[in-house]
Design a protein around this motif. Structure first.
Motif, PDB file in Angstrom:
ATOM      1  N   GLU A  29       0.824  -1.218   0.000  1.00 23.51           N
ATOM      2  CA  GLU A  29       0.000   0.000   0.000  1.00 23.51           C
ATOM      3  C   GLU A  29       0.857   1.267   0.000  1.00 23.51           C
ATOM      4  N   ARG A  30       1.871   1.257  -0.848  1.00 21.21           N
ATOM      5  CA  ARG A  30       2.873   2.320  -0.833  1.00 21.21           C
ATOM      6  C   ARG A  30       2.317   3.711  -1.095  1.00 21.21           C
ATOM      7  N   GLU A  31       1.370   3.859  -1.992  1.00 19.11           N
ATOM      8  CA  GLU A  31       0.833   5.194  -2.282  1.00 19.11           C
ATOM      9  C   GLU A  31       0.029   5.743  -1.100  1.00 19.11           C
ATOM     10  N   ARG A  32      -0.717   4.878  -0.436  1.00 18.93           N
ATOM     11  CA  ARG A  32      -1.465   5.296   0.753  1.00 18.93           C
ATOM     12  C   ARG A  32      -0.509   5.704   1.865  1.00 18.93           C
ATOM     13  N   VAL A  33       0.531   4.915   2.065  1.00 20.23           N
ATOM     14  CA  VAL A  33       1.516   5.216   3.106  1.00 20.23           C
ATOM     15  C   VAL A  33       2.217   6.543   2.798  1.00 20.23           C
ATOM     16  N   LEU A  34       2.602   6.756   1.558  1.00 29.34           N
ATOM     17  CA  LEU A  34       3.248   8.020   1.169  1.00 29.34           C
ATOM     18  C   LEU A  34       2.316   9.200   1.412  1.00 29.34           C
ATOM     19  N   GLU A  35       1.060   9.059   1.066  1.00 34.60           N
ATOM     20  CA  GLU A  35       0.101  10.148   1.297  1.00 34.60           C
ATOM     21  C   GLU A  35      -0.067  10.410   2.791  1.00 34.60           C
ATOM     22  N   ASN A  36      -0.111   9.358   3.608  1.00 38.73           N
ATOM     23  CA  ASN A  36      -0.214   9.546   5.061  1.00 38.73           C
ATOM     24  C   ASN A  36       1.018  10.271   5.606  1.00 38.73           C
ATOM     25  N   ILE A  37       2.187   9.887   5.123  1.00 31.84           N
ATOM     26  CA  ILE A  37       3.414  10.547   5.572  1.00 31.84           C
ATOM     27  C   ILE A  37       3.404  12.012   5.152  1.00 31.84           C
ATOM     28  N   ASN A  38       3.001  12.284   3.920  1.00 29.22           N
ATOM     29  CA  ASN A  38       2.947  13.678   3.466  1.00 29.22           C
ATOM     30  C   ASN A  38       1.932  14.493   4.267  1.00 29.22           C
ATOM     31  N   GLN A  39       0.808  13.876   4.641  1.00 29.70           N
ATOM     32  CA  GLN A  39      -0.151  14.571   5.516  1.00 29.70           C
ATOM     33  C   GLN A  39       0.505  14.950   6.838  1.00 29.70           C
ATOM     34  N   LEU A  40       1.267  14.020   7.401  1.00 29.59           N
ATOM     35  CA  LEU A  40       1.930  14.276   8.677  1.00 29.59           C
ATOM     36  C   LEU A  40       3.010  15.345   8.536  1.00 29.59           C
ATOM     37  N   VAL A  41       3.729  15.330   7.428  1.00 31.82           N
ATOM     38  CA  VAL A  41       4.737  16.361   7.168  1.00 31.82           C
ATOM     39  C   VAL A  41       4.068  17.734   7.113  1.00 31.82           C
ATOM     40  N   ARG A  42       2.965  17.834   6.396  1.00 31.51           N
ATOM     41  CA  ARG A  42       2.258  19.126   6.295  1.00 31.51           C
ATOM     42  C   ARG A  42       1.751  19.579   7.665  1.00 31.51           C
ATOM     43  N   ARG A  43       1.175  18.651   8.419  1.00 35.49           N
ATOM     44  CA  ARG A  43       0.637  19.013   9.740  1.00 35.49           C
ATOM     45  C   ARG A  43       1.757  19.384  10.715  1.00 35.49           C
ATOM     46  N   ALA A  44       2.874  18.664  10.656  1.00 38.98           N
ATOM     47  CA  ALA A  44       4.009  18.989  11.517  1.00 38.98           C
ATOM     48  C   ALA A  44       4.540  20.379  11.177  1.00 38.98           C
ATOM     49  N   ARG A  45       4.693  20.645   9.904  1.00 40.65           N
ATOM     50  CA  ARG A  45       5.209  21.949   9.477  1.00 40.65           C
ATOM     51  C   ARG A  45       4.270  23.074   9.931  1.00 40.65           C
ATOM     52  N   GLN A  46       2.972  22.857   9.761  1.00 35.41           N
ATOM     53  CA  GLN A  46       1.985  23.864  10.157  1.00 35.41           C
ATOM     54  C   GLN A  46       2.042  24.124  11.662  1.00 35.41           C
ATOM     55  N   ALA A  47       2.323  23.085  12.443  1.00 37.47           N
ATOM     56  CA  ALA A  47       2.379  23.212  13.898  1.00 37.47           C
ATOM     57  C   ALA A  47       3.758  23.652  14.405  1.00 37.47           C
ATOM     58  N   GLY A  48       4.717  23.812  13.494  1.00 37.77           N
ATOM     59  CA  GLY A  48       6.058  24.204  13.900  1.00 37.77           C
ATOM     60  C   GLY A  48       6.842  23.079  14.548  1.00 37.77           C
ATOM     61  N   VAL A  49       6.463  21.844  14.245  1.00 36.65           N
ATOM     62  CA  VAL A  49       7.129  20.668  14.809  1.00 36.65           C
ATOM     63  C   VAL A  49       8.319  20.299  13.922  1.00 36.65           C
ATOM     64  N   PRO A  50       9.487  20.074  14.514  1.00 41.35           N
ATOM     65  CA  PRO A  50      10.658  19.710  13.712  1.00 41.35           C
ATOM     66  C   PRO A  50      10.452  18.389  12.969  1.00 41.35           C
ATOM     67  N   ILE A  51      10.999  18.339  11.765  1.00 41.98           N
ATOM     68  CA  ILE A  51      10.928  17.140  10.930  1.00 41.98           C
ATOM     69  C   ILE A  51      12.349  16.665  10.665  1.00 41.98           C
ATOM     70  N   PHE A  52      12.578  15.391  10.944  1.00 42.20           N
ATOM     71  CA  PHE A  52      13.858  14.748  10.682  1.00 42.20           C
ATOM     72  C   PHE A  52      13.611  13.664   9.638  1.00 42.20           C
ATOM     73  N   ALA A  53      14.455  13.602   8.642  1.00 38.29           N
ATOM     74  CA  ALA A  53      14.348  12.558   7.620  1.00 38.29           C
ATOM     75  C   ALA A  53      15.694  11.854   7.524  1.00 38.29           C
ATOM     76  N   VAL A  54      15.649  10.550   7.492  1.00 37.07           N
ATOM     77  CA  VAL A  54      16.870   9.754   7.432  1.00 37.07           C
ATOM     78  C   VAL A  54      16.851   8.911   6.166  1.00 37.07           C
ATOM     79  N   ARG A  55      18.047   8.703   5.653  1.00 43.45           N
ATOM     80  CA  ARG A  55      18.167   7.880   4.450  1.00 43.45           C
ATOM     81  C   ARG A  55      19.238   6.834   4.726  1.00 43.45           C
ATOM     82  N   HIS A  56      18.912   5.584   4.363  1.00 43.97           N
ATOM     83  CA  HIS A  56      19.857   4.487   4.552  1.00 43.97           C
ATOM     84  C   HIS A  56      20.918   4.551   3.464  1.00 43.97           C
ATOM     85  N   THR A  57      22.167   4.401   3.890  1.00 47.56           N
ATOM     86  CA  THR A  57      23.292   4.448   2.964  1.00 47.56           C
ATOM     87  C   THR A  57      23.973   3.094   2.950  1.00 47.56           C
TER      88      THR A  57
END
Length: 180
Positions: A29-57
């Protein structure tokens, strides 16, 4: 665990990378999960909550080695590299060998909302480590994913981890219930 009244949240987006998300084995369900994550990113940004993103190397011979096209974060992930904190890791645990814990402590973050990939590796180990380090981790039940394995379906892996981690290691919530 920090007291309930003093919980300052941050959003942690784990391994939402081109090579993992768009590889030969597609996440559940990758598209649903991506949309949920993007919703959370937008809500966090609107609330002034810090966002950390990590990438596996991965190592130099890996498809997700540093700088490779498959190593990049998804272009459809609504992150802002000017404002959000991006860091790299080489192990499943987002805290191991990184400055994540130090950065969270420096920002007085006590609650970590965790989303991303892959459930049975980086999500699991990061949730457990966050709890051991004294953070109050919240796993977003409908915002993490993985692929089928020869032994279990992705849905079974996700359901199992949601049930196993809930209570002992994390508080489990759905995207709609996250209030920053």
């Amino acid at each position: 665990m920090p007291s309930a009244q003093a919980k300052r949240p941050a959003l942690l987006v784990v391994d939402m990378q081109v090579g993992l998300f768009n590889g030969p084995d597609k996440p559940f369900e990758r598209e649903r999960v991506l949309e949920n994550i993007n919703q959370l990113v937008r809500r966090a940004r609107q609330a002034g909550v810090p966002i950390f993103a990590v990438r596996h190397t991965g190592p130099a011979e890996s498809p997700i080695h540093a700088g490779s096209p498959l190593w990049q974060l998804l272009p459809t992930l609504e992150l802002d590299e000017q404002h959000d904190t991006l860091f790299d890791k080489t192990r499943p645990n987002c805290f191991f060998g990184t400055e994540l814990a130090e950065r969270l402590h420096a920002a007085d973050i006590s609650q970590l909302v965790i989303v991303g990939m892959k459930t049975q590796y980086c999500i699991d180990s990061t949730c457990r480590a966050a709890a051991d380090l004294g953070f109050a981790p919240v796993l977003v039940a409908d915002a993490h994913t993985c692929m089928d394995t020869p032994v279990l379906t992705a849905k079974a892996i996700i359901d199992h981890h949601n049930a196993t981690l809930n209570g002992a290691f994390v508080r489990l919530e759905n995207t709609v219930d996250i209030a920053f």
